[in-house]
Design an enzyme around this catalytic site. Structure first.
Site, PDB file in Angstrom:
ATOM      1  N   LYS A 170       0.850  -1.193   0.000  1.00  0.00           N
ATOM      2  CA  LYS A 170       0.000   0.000   0.000  1.00  0.00           C
ATOM      3  C   LYS A 170       0.887   1.244   0.000  1.00  0.00           C
ATOM      4  O   LYS A 170       1.934   1.263   0.659  1.00  0.00           O
ATOM      5  CB  LYS A 170      -0.893  -0.029   1.243  1.00  0.00           C
ATOM      6  CG  LYS A 170      -1.924   1.089   1.319  1.00  0.00           C
ATOM      7  CD  LYS A 170      -2.824   0.914   2.553  1.00  0.00           C
ATOM      8  CE  LYS A 170      -3.871   1.993   2.665  1.00  0.00           C
ATOM      9  NZ  LYS A 170      -4.750   1.808   3.848  1.00  0.00           N
ATOM     10  N   SER A 206      -9.673   1.926   3.036  1.00  0.00           N
ATOM     11  CA  SER A 206      -8.820   2.642   2.123  1.00  0.00           C
ATOM     12  C   SER A 206      -7.808   1.775   1.376  1.00  0.00           C
ATOM     13  O   SER A 206      -7.221   2.234   0.402  1.00  0.00           O
ATOM     14  CB  SER A 206      -8.059   3.725   2.891  1.00  0.00           C
ATOM     15  OG  SER A 206      -7.223   3.139   3.881  1.00  0.00           O
ATOM     16  N   SER A 214      -9.792  -0.517   7.188  1.00  0.00           N
ATOM     17  CA  SER A 214      -9.235  -0.405   5.832  1.00  0.00           C
ATOM     18  C   SER A 214      -8.540  -1.631   5.266  1.00  0.00           C
ATOM     19  O   SER A 214      -8.205  -1.647   4.077  1.00  0.00           O
ATOM     20  CB  SER A 214      -8.270   0.767   5.765  1.00  0.00           C
ATOM     21  OG  SER A 214      -9.006   1.954   5.685  1.00  0.00           O
TER      22      SER A 214
HETATM   23  N1  GLN Z   1     -12.968   4.329   6.641  1.00  0.00           N
HETATM   24  C1  GLN Z   1     -12.377   4.724   7.873  1.00  0.00           C
HETATM   25  C2  GLN Z   1     -11.960   6.159   7.782  1.00  0.00           C
HETATM   26  O1  GLN Z   1     -12.242   6.750   6.807  1.00  0.00           O
HETATM   27  C3  GLN Z   1     -11.212   3.844   8.186  1.00  0.00           C
HETATM   28  C4  GLN Z   1     -10.057   4.106   7.316  1.00  0.00           C
HETATM   29  C5  GLN Z   1      -8.873   3.245   7.643  1.00  0.00           C
HETATM   30  O2  GLN Z   1      -9.014   2.197   8.273  1.00  0.00           O
HETATM   31  N2  GLN Z   1      -7.704   3.721   7.257  1.00  0.00           N
HETATM   32  O3  GLN Z   1     -11.387   6.707   8.655  1.00  0.00           O
END
Ligand code: GLN
Length: 487
Positions: free
Chosen positions: A78, A153, A177
């Site tokens: 990532k 994400s 994410s």
């Molecule tokens: N969707 C959640 C957020 O927007 C979690 C994102 C993540 O786990 N990086 O914060």
């Protein structure tokens, strides 16, 4: 042999038996990436040349009998994990040209194990989002239906594994994410216990919640990647000095003697019927495999988790993102004076979701509001953690859906932040409590994947992997691959 069907362990066997070289495997994967990337956009950067060099070195190691299970196996990282000499953008304009002078600890460990890195994965900008639509470059598409989101994400990581562009990937998980995109793409995603894997070199979003973990095609692969990346790191003061087991030892085909709780609060209002049915079928399967199921488990504070998360995460994010001032590194905008330059740098360099988080976090931490929001959220955090602790005195693990819905359409929620935030209701309590969570493929609704989430007490990754493995042995979901010819 189809590249699509390879896992880390089957690829390792082929490499070791010299049925294929890492160079051939890597070439095959790179050709496949070139064929499908125009439609999927899972990568921010494809590192073809470096990958070929690493593959050559891996082949030498294999020839010398010095191969570990990951040696020569193509992977994606990532794009929020630092890779020396390779841009690490966080899918942001702010870091579009940032080339780190060092490797994140996880990258260093994977390189030592003989990784072939084929590229860096697309993501929501600075990992803020649930659909990968907030990437500053372009959204990633779900390979099961290219008009739908892959989750986020870590959308690029999940898609690369689901679509055969990488055999395994690393993602990061602050509120879901890794698990949510894993569920949306029919792959296995593990968020380890907070402190199990070093965060050194992971670009910080919310430091008390962030954790790195693997996205893989099956549970065995998850165990193999964990064997390499888990462990104490003196460079990360929040990483725990706790022995790392051989996670593959935990993989057993039955669940005899395990007691599983089903927390009713996770079968939320607005959950799709098809998802509900798939998870109930999956739980019935776990019972067949020998587990005892208690449908009466309850974690009453779950309903406060989303609100607490959206105070804690933005508060930490706003502090972490203060470093992007256009002076030290990253995007920089000329201004009349230093303040003007900083304002313009941040105004032009950050996307709207990141700005929303900075504003939220600044507000929550400001004098006069701190007690009402931040302090309150921290108290809720303690409550949530305690409820999990109590639950784990009665159960070996808890079973929930990973998400209340199947993947939604691109564009459907992007202008409605609250709807977007709701796609993580089942995953973010886990980060708040710091416990591990595993998502495994558990069925389809109208051709779209459903994930089952398995939760356990801190450092019980082995229990989660055992449950996931036994379920996987008894089902075929994880073997299904998207038809990339279909648009
Ligand atoms: N969707 C959640 C957020 O927007 C979690 C994102 C993540 O786990 N990086 O914060």
């Amino acid at each position: 042999m189809k590249l699509h069907d390879l896992t880390v362990h089957t690829a390792h066997q082929l490499l070791k038996d010299r049925k294929i070289s890492s160079l051939e495997l890597t070439k095959g994967i790179l050709e496949h990436i070139a064929r499908v990337e125009g439609r999927l956009h899972a990568f921010v950067t494809v590192t073809g040349e470096e990958a070929m060099q690493q593959a050559k070195r891996a082949d030498k190691r294999i020839k010398d009998g010095d191969a570990s299970p990951l040696t020569g196996v193509p992977a994606l990282i990532k794009d929020n994990m630092c890779t020396r000499g390779v841009t690490t953008t966080c899918s942001s304009k702010m870091l579009e040209n940032f080339v780190p002078p060092y490797d994140a600890t996880v990258v260093e460990k994977l390189k030592a194990a003989g990784m072939v890195m084929v590229g860096k994965g697309n993501m929501d900008e600075f990992a803020m989002g649930s659909s990968t639509e907030h990437s500053a470059f372009c959204p990633t598409c779900n390979p099961w239906d290219q008009g739908r989101v892959p989750g986020g994400s870590s959308g690029g990581s999940a898609v690369s594994v689901a679509a055969g562009e990488a055999i395994y990937a690393l993602g990061s998980d602050t509120g879901g994410s890794i698990r949510q995109p894993a569920g949306f793409c029919n792959v296995v995603g593990l968020k380890p216990t907070y402190g199990r894997v070093s965060r050194y070199g992971l670009v910080a979003f919310a430091s008390s919640l962030d954790q790195i973990g693997p996205l893989t095609r099956d549970v065995t692969d998850s165990a193999l990647v964990m064997n390499v990346i888990a462990g104490h790191d003196p460079k990360d003061s929040t990483s725990l000095n706790y022995a790392v087991p051989d996670y593959t030892q935990a993989l057993k085909s039955d669940l005899k003697g395990l007691k599983l709780g089903i927390p009713r609060e996770y079968f939320v209002e607005g959950m799709q019927q098809g998802v509900n049915d798939a998870i109930r079928d999956a739980i019935a399967k776990l019972e067949e495999l020998g587990a005892t199921i208690d449908w009466e488990a309850s974690l009453p504070s779950t309903k406060y988790a989303l609100a607490a998360y959206y105070i804690i995460a933005p508060s930490e994010a706003m502090a972490n993102l203060a470093r992007y001032d256009g002076v030290k590194y990253g995007f920089s905008y000329e201004g009349k004076n230093i303040w003007d330059a900083m304002e313009k740098t941040r105004g032009h360099g950050f996307g709207s979701e990141v700005k929303r988080r900075i504003i939220l976090g600044t507000y929550a931490l400001s004098a006069g509001y701190y007690d009402a929001y931040y302090l309150k959220a921290q108290k809720v955090r303690t409550l949530i953690r305690r409820e999990f602790e109590q639950a784990f005195q009665r159960y070996d693990a808890l079973i929930t859906p990973t998400s209340p819905t199947v993947p939604f359409k691109i564009g459907e929620k992007v202008d409605d932040p609250l709807q977007m935030y709701l796609s993580d209701v089942c995953t973010l309590p886990i980060n708040i409590a710091g416990i591990p969570g595993l998502s495994v493929p558990a069925g389809f609704v109208d051709g779209l994947p459903v994930g089952m989430q398995i939760l356990g007490k801190p450092f019980s990754e082995e229990v989660l992997l055992r449950i996931g493995y036994a379920y996987e042995q008894a089902t075929e979901w994880h073997k299904k691959r998207p038809d990339l010819q279909r648009s």
